[in-house]
Write a protein that holds these residues in place. Sequence first.
Motif, PDB file in Angstrom:
ATOM      1  N   ASP A 477       0.826  -1.210   0.000  1.00  0.00           N
ATOM      2  CA  ASP A 477       0.000   0.000   0.000  1.00  0.00           C
ATOM      3  C   ASP A 477       0.860   1.260   0.000  1.00  0.00           C
ATOM      4  O   ASP A 477       0.624   2.203  -0.758  1.00  0.00           O
ATOM      5  CB  ASP A 477      -0.923   0.011   1.223  1.00  0.00           C
ATOM      6  CG  ASP A 477      -2.269  -0.622   0.939  1.00  0.00           C
ATOM      7  OD1 ASP A 477      -2.563  -0.889  -0.242  1.00  0.00           O
ATOM      8  OD2 ASP A 477      -3.028  -0.864   1.894  1.00  0.00           O
ATOM      9  N   LEU A 478       1.847   1.278   0.867  1.00  0.00           N
ATOM     10  CA  LEU A 478       2.651   2.490   1.026  1.00  0.00           C
ATOM     11  C   LEU A 478       3.484   2.787  -0.213  1.00  0.00           C
ATOM     12  O   LEU A 478       3.728   3.957  -0.529  1.00  0.00           O
ATOM     13  CB  LEU A 478       3.555   2.352   2.249  1.00  0.00           C
ATOM     14  CG  LEU A 478       2.825   2.446   3.595  1.00  0.00           C
ATOM     15  CD1 LEU A 478       3.706   1.947   4.723  1.00  0.00           C
ATOM     16  CD2 LEU A 478       2.383   3.880   3.865  1.00  0.00           C
ATOM     17  N   SER A 479       3.908   1.756  -0.928  1.00  0.00           N
ATOM     18  CA  SER A 479       4.674   1.992  -2.153  1.00  0.00           C
ATOM     19  C   SER A 479       3.836   2.766  -3.163  1.00  0.00           C
ATOM     20  O   SER A 479       4.336   3.674  -3.844  1.00  0.00           O
ATOM     21  CB  SER A 479       5.136   0.657  -2.749  1.00  0.00           C
ATOM     22  OG  SER A 479       6.059   0.022  -1.886  1.00  0.00           O
ATOM     23  N   GLU A 480       2.549   2.415  -3.272  1.00  0.00           N
ATOM     24  CA  GLU A 480       1.664   3.139  -4.180  1.00  0.00           C
ATOM     25  C   GLU A 480       1.384   4.550  -3.676  1.00  0.00           C
ATOM     26  O   GLU A 480       1.316   5.501  -4.463  1.00  0.00           O
ATOM     27  CB  GLU A 480       0.354   2.375  -4.348  1.00  0.00           C
ATOM     28  CG  GLU A 480       0.502   1.026  -5.050  1.00  0.00           C
ATOM     29  CD  GLU A 480      -0.843   0.358  -5.284  1.00  0.00           C
ATOM     30  OE1 GLU A 480      -1.871   1.012  -5.060  1.00  0.00           O
ATOM     31  OE2 GLU A 480      -0.850  -0.822  -5.687  1.00  0.00           O
ATOM     32  N   LEU A 481       1.218   4.687  -2.362  1.00  0.00           N
ATOM     33  CA  LEU A 481       0.882   5.998  -1.808  1.00  0.00           C
ATOM     34  C   LEU A 481       2.035   6.986  -1.953  1.00  0.00           C
ATOM     35  O   LEU A 481       1.813   8.151  -2.309  1.00  0.00           O
ATOM     36  CB  LEU A 481       0.492   5.849  -0.338  1.00  0.00           C
ATOM     37  CG  LEU A 481      -0.810   5.086  -0.066  1.00  0.00           C
ATOM     38  CD1 LEU A 481      -1.019   4.883   1.425  1.00  0.00           C
ATOM     39  CD2 LEU A 481      -2.005   5.837  -0.654  1.00  0.00           C
ATOM     40  N   VAL A 482       3.268   6.555  -1.686  1.00  0.00           N
ATOM     41  CA  VAL A 482       4.389   7.492  -1.817  1.00  0.00           C
ATOM     42  C   VAL A 482       4.694   7.778  -3.284  1.00  0.00           C
ATOM     43  O   VAL A 482       5.258   8.831  -3.615  1.00  0.00           O
ATOM     44  CB  VAL A 482       5.651   6.971  -1.099  1.00  0.00           C
ATOM     45  CG1 VAL A 482       5.421   6.847   0.391  1.00  0.00           C
ATOM     46  CG2 VAL A 482       6.110   5.643  -1.688  1.00  0.00           C
ATOM     47  N   SER A 484       2.326   8.287  -5.520  1.00  0.00           N
ATOM     48  CA  SER A 484       1.371   9.331  -5.913  1.00  0.00           C
ATOM     49  C   SER A 484       1.531  10.604  -5.084  1.00  0.00           C
ATOM     50  O   SER A 484       1.148  11.677  -5.533  1.00  0.00           O
ATOM     51  CB  SER A 484      -0.061   8.811  -5.788  1.00  0.00           C
ATOM     52  OG  SER A 484      -0.346   8.414  -4.459  1.00  0.00           O
ATOM     53  N   HIS A 485       2.092  10.491  -3.874  1.00  0.00           N
ATOM     54  CA  HIS A 485       2.307  11.656  -3.003  1.00  0.00           C
ATOM     55  C   HIS A 485       3.734  11.585  -2.457  1.00  0.00           C
ATOM     56  O   HIS A 485       3.951  11.304  -1.265  1.00  0.00           O
ATOM     57  CB  HIS A 485       1.287  11.676  -1.858  1.00  0.00           C
ATOM     58  CG  HIS A 485      -0.121  11.877  -2.312  1.00  0.00           C
ATOM     59  ND1 HIS A 485      -0.839  10.885  -2.945  1.00  0.00           N
ATOM     60  CD2 HIS A 485      -0.950  12.959  -2.248  1.00  0.00           C
ATOM     61  CE1 HIS A 485      -2.042  11.343  -3.235  1.00  0.00           C
ATOM     62  NE2 HIS A 485      -2.133  12.586  -2.838  1.00  0.00           N
ATOM     63  N   PRO A 486       4.735  11.835  -3.308  1.00  0.00           N
ATOM     64  CA  PRO A 486       6.133  11.551  -2.934  1.00  0.00           C
ATOM     65  C   PRO A 486       6.693  12.411  -1.818  1.00  0.00           C
ATOM     66  O   PRO A 486       7.676  12.024  -1.196  1.00  0.00           O
ATOM     67  CB  PRO A 486       6.891  11.782  -4.245  1.00  0.00           C
ATOM     68  CG  PRO A 486       6.024  12.686  -5.057  1.00  0.00           C
ATOM     69  CD  PRO A 486       4.615  12.325  -4.697  1.00  0.00           C
ATOM     70  N   LEU A 491       3.632   9.552   5.326  1.00  0.00           N
ATOM     71  CA  LEU A 491       3.649   8.317   4.551  1.00  0.00           C
ATOM     72  C   LEU A 491       5.074   7.876   4.226  1.00  0.00           C
ATOM     73  O   LEU A 491       5.399   6.689   4.272  1.00  0.00           O
ATOM     74  CB  LEU A 491       2.854   8.499   3.263  1.00  0.00           C
ATOM     75  CG  LEU A 491       1.360   8.767   3.432  1.00  0.00           C
ATOM     76  CD1 LEU A 491       0.710   8.993   2.088  1.00  0.00           C
ATOM     77  CD2 LEU A 491       0.684   7.619   4.155  1.00  0.00           C
ATOM     78  N   ARG A 492       5.926   8.836   3.902  1.00  0.00           N
ATOM     79  CA  ARG A 492       7.304   8.492   3.565  1.00  0.00           C
ATOM     80  C   ARG A 492       8.019   7.882   4.777  1.00  0.00           C
ATOM     81  O   ARG A 492       8.737   6.883   4.659  1.00  0.00           O
ATOM     82  CB  ARG A 492       8.051   9.736   3.075  1.00  0.00           C
ATOM     83  CG  ARG A 492       9.468   9.467   2.647  1.00  0.00           C
ATOM     84  CD  ARG A 492       9.542   8.551   1.426  1.00  0.00           C
ATOM     85  NE  ARG A 492       9.026   9.204   0.233  1.00  0.00           N
ATOM     86  CZ  ARG A 492       9.086   8.691  -0.987  1.00  0.00           C
ATOM     87  NH1 ARG A 492       9.641   7.497  -1.167  1.00  0.00           N
ATOM     88  NH2 ARG A 492       8.572   9.337  -2.012  1.00  0.00           N
ATOM     89  N   ARG A 493       7.825   8.468   5.920  1.00  0.00           N
ATOM     90  CA  ARG A 493       8.475   7.952   7.125  1.00  0.00           C
ATOM     91  C   ARG A 493       7.982   6.541   7.428  1.00  0.00           C
ATOM     92  O   ARG A 493       8.771   5.645   7.756  1.00  0.00           O
ATOM     93  CB  ARG A 493       8.205   8.885   8.307  1.00  0.00           C
ATOM     94  CG  ARG A 493       8.947   8.526   9.572  1.00  0.00           C
ATOM     95  CD  ARG A 493       8.763   9.596  10.650  1.00  0.00           C
ATOM     96  NE  ARG A 493       9.567   9.288  11.814  1.00  0.00           N
ATOM     97  CZ  ARG A 493       9.187   8.459  12.777  1.00  0.00           C
ATOM     98  NH1 ARG A 493       8.010   7.878  12.701  1.00  0.00           N
ATOM     99  NH2 ARG A 493       9.969   8.218  13.814  1.00  0.00           N
TER     100      ARG A 493
END
Length: 704
Positions: A477-482, A484-486, A491-493
């Motif tokens: 999930d987080l790979s997709e989220l970062v 789209s919202h780098p 989320l990055r942390r």
Amino acid sequence: MPRSARHLTKELLLRSGQLIDERAGVVPGTFQVATPGGTDVTAGGEPIAVVREESLRRLGGTVAEDSRLLLDIYRPVEELGLGSGVWKAVDVRGGQTVAAYEYQVLPEDRGTFLEQGRALAGIRHPNVVGVRGLGFWNGDGWLVTDFVEGVTLAELTGEGGFRLPYWMLTSVANQVARCLSVLHGQGMAHGRLAPNCVLLCPDGTVKVTRFALRRDRTVSESKDLEDLGRLLTELLGGPAVPEQQDPGTTGPPRARRAFWERFTEAVDNLLAPDVDRQRRGRDLCMSASYDKQNAAASDPYRYQLLGPVRVTRHGRPLPGIPPEEQALLCMLLQRSGRTVTHRELAEGLWTGQMPERQALREIARRADTLRDFLGSGILATTSGGYALYATPRTVDMHQCEDLADRARFRREDGETATARDLVQYALELWQGDPLEGVPGPAAEAARIRLHALRFDLWATRAELDVEIGDFDRASADLSELVASHPTRVDLRRLHILVLCRQDRVGDAVRSYEEYVGHVEHTSDGEPNAAVQALYQELVNAQGRTSITLEISPPHELQRTLAALAGTLSRLLSLSGLAPDQYEALDMEHSHLIRAESDASPASVLSALDPVMRRLPRDLAELPDPPKVRVTFWRATGTGRPVLPSDIKAALVHVPGDVVVVLSPVLHEELAAGGAPVDASLFRPLHGAEPTTRPLAWYCSLASA
């Protein structure tokens, strides 16, 4: 504020005011204000908030006394329908919105009015509107009640045919009958039950209002029950005979027949001249099969907004609703059961200005077209605009928001797994881009809000997966989220932390580097300090690689170490590790060789070849040699081996005199040519779920 969001200005002012109301005169130094009265300070510009008069007084301002206050407490705002005698008002003591009903009371009837009003105020029932006050003002009697959002039966059935679908009618009959039962039990009567006295709330609750508050021959229990029977007959569009009903609006045949069997008997009894029969009719209406929950479950309509707009009835899609009517439908569904004013509709349907009369005609045309699609008893024409009656469970958007709220409460209560399930259910409601293809500024504003809601659900699901310990799902999930919202810091942390928990330190470092690149490209700011600190921890920990020697049975450790002392020194020297690049530590049940921070993973892996070639042979020379496990792994800053318990449990079943174990990161290094050992000699070690990525890699060797 952009044009597309101007219809939300009033809501923004009210919400800003609520924040000030909570903190005014309580939290010092939060903000500065200029209040009217008492000072020389004046304020210019546009209003930023709507606050209560109590807040104004706490902030040092003054409020001029107003002789126009109804009963010295309530300020009338607007009449709800020309000549209706019902006013929307505000309680100046606390800012609550109320409804004020005007009564023409003769002088000799004032005592009865007050007596009946006080008796009504003593009734607390979900189907009886709550009374806040009563009295006389400007020569008339006034009853002040809670302000209840919703639509009356008169508004719901005023256009498109005076009829309700059976699933809605059963709930109305049940709840009005319960209201009358309570009133009659207190020796009171309504006195003038009619469609404009019955209010349908957005959650399906029915509130009865506009009580007569008088005593005469027309006010009695029998007359109330007869009025209920006539009202139900009118809402059916005529006498209760099935042939008069439209099969398309009444539901499946079996449900229709069961409905008619009960409903016909109830209406016949209500219209009977015998009060005992009327009471039996009332009791039939109060049966469990007629209640609000059953009615909501029988609602045949379903509205999809979380994707292309779609309406179904009894599971069958309605014919394609034109985009213009879809725009109106979506605005009404977002405020299900509540009036959306003509002005709000005009601002939400068109980006440009339109003459008021032309806008009203166009809105009315769209409403008529939409009513033709939906059928009678769904779209209400109110005094100020339109309202669409839809129970929350029939609108996927409201279902999604409800599930998100429930998930938040469950998470706060520590029920992480249940919260995760609720978030998953909410995400499964989505069928694509919300309100796809729907025109107008209101639809665009809704799309922005719904996109944010979906993103928050994704992020929450990942956070819950981390709390549960399912790092594989969280990472996906987080790979997709970062992506789209780098540059989103939280989320990055979390993404970096999850990668570390998966022992994917290299990927974690790359995630940080991607973040820094996006920050430098999109802004002049510096990377977030918390993310930088996390990266520094990664750098410090990345070089701490360890080799752990474990003996089975454990009590043979010291004997074996003494016998292998020369062997261990020789193996390390063959690896190429300089003496200053590692330290040897005796642990309770193992021997730990910890590499210093400047020793690369490749240099530590250089010990792998001599270990695999020489250790089995040296062990074979010992009398009664023990079983040995050598683990190449990461280590924390304290030097303790980082070997999770689930990996140790899985290794119990691995056979071999010498078992060599590699962490996933070191196996990747080996596969990339980090040591002169064939990576294919190592087999994946899985946990309880063999479909997931390997926990570690191992190679079993026999003593030579």
